[in-house]
Design an enzyme around this catalytic site. Structure first.
Site, PDB file in Angstrom:
ATOM      1  N   TYR A 201      49.653  47.658  44.286  1.00  0.00           N
ATOM      2  CA  TYR A 201      48.429  47.241  43.577  1.00  0.00           C
ATOM      3  C   TYR A 201      48.347  47.921  42.211  1.00  0.00           C
ATOM      4  O   TYR A 201      48.122  47.271  41.190  1.00  0.00           O
ATOM      5  CB  TYR A 201      47.210  47.596  44.428  1.00  0.00           C
ATOM      6  CG  TYR A 201      45.874  47.249  43.783  1.00  0.00           C
ATOM      7  CD1 TYR A 201      45.358  45.963  43.882  1.00  0.00           C
ATOM      8  CD2 TYR A 201      45.139  48.208  43.084  1.00  0.00           C
ATOM      9  CE1 TYR A 201      44.137  45.638  43.297  1.00  0.00           C
ATOM     10  CE2 TYR A 201      43.924  47.894  42.499  1.00  0.00           C
ATOM     11  CZ  TYR A 201      43.422  46.604  42.611  1.00  0.00           C
ATOM     12  OH  TYR A 201      42.216  46.281  42.031  1.00  0.00           O
TER      13      TYR A 201
ATOM     14  N   ILE B 124      34.179  49.405  42.576  1.00  0.00           N
ATOM     15  CA  ILE B 124      33.054  48.494  42.774  1.00  0.00           C
ATOM     16  C   ILE B 124      32.930  48.258  44.279  1.00  0.00           C
ATOM     17  O   ILE B 124      33.952  48.076  44.957  1.00  0.00           O
ATOM     18  CB  ILE B 124      33.301  47.096  42.147  1.00  0.00           C
ATOM     19  CG1 ILE B 124      34.092  47.179  40.855  1.00  0.00           C
ATOM     20  CG2 ILE B 124      31.998  46.354  41.951  1.00  0.00           C
ATOM     21  CD1 ILE B 124      34.625  45.811  40.399  1.00  0.00           C
TER      22      ILE B 124
ATOM     23  N   LYS C 140      48.402  46.226  38.398  1.00  0.00           N
ATOM     24  CA  LYS C 140      47.308  46.306  37.419  1.00  0.00           C
ATOM     25  C   LYS C 140      47.813  46.869  36.081  1.00  0.00           C
ATOM     26  O   LYS C 140      47.314  46.505  35.023  1.00  0.00           O
ATOM     27  CB  LYS C 140      46.156  47.139  37.994  1.00  0.00           C
ATOM     28  CG  LYS C 140      45.460  46.449  39.173  1.00  0.00           C
ATOM     29  CD  LYS C 140      44.916  45.091  38.777  1.00  0.00           C
ATOM     30  CE  LYS C 140      44.238  44.343  39.899  1.00  0.00           C
ATOM     31  NZ  LYS C 140      43.686  43.038  39.482  1.00  0.00           N
TER      32      LYS C 140
HETATM   33  N1  LIG Z   1      36.495  46.026  43.994  1.00  0.00           N
HETATM   34  C1  LIG Z   1      36.955  46.964  43.158  1.00  0.00           C
HETATM   35  O1  LIG Z   1      36.643  48.155  43.267  1.00  0.00           O
HETATM   36  C2  LIG Z   1      37.835  46.566  42.029  1.00  0.00           C
HETATM   37  C3  LIG Z   1      38.165  47.547  41.089  1.00  0.00           C
HETATM   38  C4  LIG Z   1      38.982  47.219  40.031  1.00  0.00           C
HETATM   39  C5  LIG Z   1      39.479  45.924  39.917  1.00  0.00           C
HETATM   40  N2  LIG Z   1      39.135  44.990  40.855  1.00  0.00           N
HETATM   41  C6  LIG Z   1      39.706  43.647  40.680  1.00  0.00           C
HETATM   42  O2  LIG Z   1      38.677  42.691  40.623  1.00  0.00           O
HETATM   43  C7  LIG Z   1      39.179  41.438  41.090  1.00  0.00           C
HETATM   44  C8  LIG Z   1      38.236  40.877  42.139  1.00  0.00           C
HETATM   45  O3  LIG Z   1      38.221  41.777  43.227  1.00  0.00           O
HETATM   46  P1  LIG Z   1      37.029  41.830  44.296  1.00  0.00           P
HETATM   47  O4  LIG Z   1      36.733  43.252  44.512  1.00  0.00           O
HETATM   48  O5  LIG Z   1      35.946  40.888  43.929  1.00  0.00           O
HETATM   49  O6  LIG Z   1      37.835  41.338  45.592  1.00  0.00           O
HETATM   50  P2  LIG Z   1      37.568  40.123  46.572  1.00  0.00           P
HETATM   51  O7  LIG Z   1      38.636  40.225  47.611  1.00  0.00           O
HETATM   52  O8  LIG Z   1      36.164  40.055  47.003  1.00  0.00           O
HETATM   53  O9  LIG Z   1      37.846  38.852  45.628  1.00  0.00           O
HETATM   54  C9  LIG Z   1      39.133  38.444  45.264  1.00  0.00           C
HETATM   55  C10 LIG Z   1      39.175  36.927  45.317  1.00  0.00           C
HETATM   56  O10 LIG Z   1      40.493  36.493  44.965  1.00  0.00           O
HETATM   57  C11 LIG Z   1      40.829  35.418  45.825  1.00  0.00           C
HETATM   58  N3  LIG Z   1      42.267  35.246  45.935  1.00  0.00           N
HETATM   59  C12 LIG Z   1      43.139  36.077  46.563  1.00  0.00           C
HETATM   60  N4  LIG Z   1      44.381  35.553  46.512  1.00  0.00           N
HETATM   61  C13 LIG Z   1      44.292  34.390  45.828  1.00  0.00           C
HETATM   62  C14 LIG Z   1      45.229  33.397  45.442  1.00  0.00           C
HETATM   63  N5  LIG Z   1      46.529  33.487  45.781  1.00  0.00           N
HETATM   64  N6  LIG Z   1      44.796  32.329  44.741  1.00  0.00           N
HETATM   65  C15 LIG Z   1      43.487  32.210  44.422  1.00  0.00           C
HETATM   66  N7  LIG Z   1      42.553  33.102  44.773  1.00  0.00           N
HETATM   67  C16 LIG Z   1      42.953  34.184  45.472  1.00  0.00           C
HETATM   68  C17 LIG Z   1      40.200  35.817  47.157  1.00  0.00           C
HETATM   69  O11 LIG Z   1      40.090  34.704  48.031  1.00  0.00           O
HETATM   70  C18 LIG Z   1      38.873  36.384  46.725  1.00  0.00           C
HETATM   71  O12 LIG Z   1      37.869  35.404  46.659  1.00  0.00           O
HETATM   72  C19 LIG Z   1      40.586  41.706  41.619  1.00  0.00           C
HETATM   73  O13 LIG Z   1      41.544  41.346  40.650  1.00  0.00           O
HETATM   74  C20 LIG Z   1      40.578  43.206  41.828  1.00  0.00           C
HETATM   75  O14 LIG Z   1      41.868  43.752  41.779  1.00  0.00           O
HETATM   76  C21 LIG Z   1      38.329  45.264  41.900  1.00  0.00           C
END
Ligand SMILES: NC(=O)c1ccc[n+]([C@@H]2O[C@H](COP(=O)([O-])OP(=O)(O)OC[C@H]3O[C@@H](n4cnc5c(N)ncnc54)[C@H](O)[C@@H]3O)[C@@H](O)[C@H]2O)c1
Length: 287
Positions: free
Chosen positions: A190, A223, A194
């Site tokens: 991961y 988050i 990133k």
């Molecule tokens: N939650 C955190 O703390 C955090 C921190 C930094 C970055 N992020 C980034 O934010 C973004 C959203 O994360 P989140 O926390 O909302 O997670 P989440 O799992 O709730 O949402 C991710 C979404 O991506 C979709 N997805 C996964 N694989 C897919 C594919 N092959 N095609 C289309 N859609 C797909 C999932 O179905 C889901 O709806 C991600 O890129 C994550 O890496 C999250």
């Protein structure tokens, strides 16, 4: 060979105008934005932000349907704002499908009078495994969604914009984990993914700036979403480590990223290009 002097260099064409004044600075009115990962979590919250800024939204996600409650609220808001939202099931790792969906979003957007403006590449997956035991197949699966999937999304959006000879804005959701390794978590694939999209951003910014297509990464800190809930279920003690670095005394919530995302998409950010905007409550500011 003699070194080039400035007057020998070709002046690049001017591709963008000065940003609008007043409320137009942060408005997305008359613009359609495609958001991957838009079924839930951060993606659907950013969709709400775009609609609040009066933009139209097309959400894409691998899930069959978006989160029911949030989608109902988003649809209601879109009606109130005089704009539209749509949902299409799409796997970002499928290059052909992503292009087809982007093309179709752009056609509908043009017909609705809110031309395609760009994308937020938010779809991503996470996995925790010690590096000594990380199978290559799992590592590749993470890279395929978080890196190739992001590239498919950005490329499809940029192809729509260049074909229409329109400027636009692309926002890639990276993470502070693209710059630091999170204490207490074993997420090599991961974190690598990133970091990769931050460099992807700089690379395509270098290629697409000439078309007026701005590309930036937005790098969140922690988050509370379904993704992090899963990590905390697996490692409940980790929350203490996270809170130790929380200079504002709290972890992030999806709404913390609304204004930063709208800013990067908007014409107010007309000179912000190839940048990373870290939004982490100060986490990376102290060791
Ligand atoms: N939650 C955190 O703390 C955090 C921190 C930094 C970055 N992020 C980034 O934010 C973004 C959203 O994360 P989140 O926390 O909302 O997670 P989440 O799992 O709730 O949402 C991710 C979404 O991506 C979709 N997805 C996964 N694989 C897919 C594919 N092959 N095609 C289309 N859609 C797909 C999932 O179905 C889901 O709806 C991600 O890129 C994550 O890496 C999250």
């Amino acid at each position: 060979m003699a070194p080039a002097i400035i007057s020998d260099l070709e002046t690049p064409p001017a591709v963008d105008v000065a940003p609008p004044a007043g409320p137009g600075l942060f408005s997305l009115q008359g613009k359609t934005v495609a958001i991957t990962g838009g079924a839930r979590g951060l993606g659907i919250t950013l969709a709400t932000a775009v609609v609040e800024a009066r933009g139209a939204v097309a959400c894409l996600d691998i899930l069959q349907t978006p989160s029911a409650e949030e989608w109902a609220a988003l649809t209601k808001l879109a009606v109130a704002q005089g704009t539209t939202v749509s949902y299409t099931r799409c796997d970002v790792t499928d290059e052909v499908a992503v292009q087809q969906v982007m093309d179709s979003i752009a056609l509908s957007a043009e017909a609705a009078g809110a031309p395609f403006w760009g994308t937020i590449a938010c779809a991503g997956i996470q996995q925790q495994l010690p590096a000594l035991e990380y199978p290559a197949a799992d590592f590749n699966r993470i890279l395929s969604v978080n890196v190739t999937g992001v590239f498919n999304t950005c490329k499809a959006a940029a192809r729509v914009l260049t074909a229409a000879k329109r400027p636009g804005s692309i926002v890639i959701i990276s993470s502070m984990s693209g710059n630091i390794a999170n204490r207490g978590l074993s997420c090599t694939a991961y974190n690598s993914s990133k970091a990769a999209v931050q460099q992807m951003c700089r690379s395509v910014a270098q290629e697409w700036g000439q078309y007026g297509i701005r590309v930036n990464t937005l790098s969140p800190g922690y988050i509370r979403t379904a993704m992090t809930d899963q990590l905390l279920v697996e490692n409940p003690e980790v929350e203490k480590t996270w809170m130790a670095g929380a200079l504002l005394g709290r972890l992030g919530v999806p709404a913390d990223f609304k204004a930063p995302a709208v800013f990067l998409l908007s014409e107010g950010a007309s000179f912000v290009h190839g940048s990373d905007l870290r939004v982490d409550g100060g986490h990376c500011a102290s060791a």
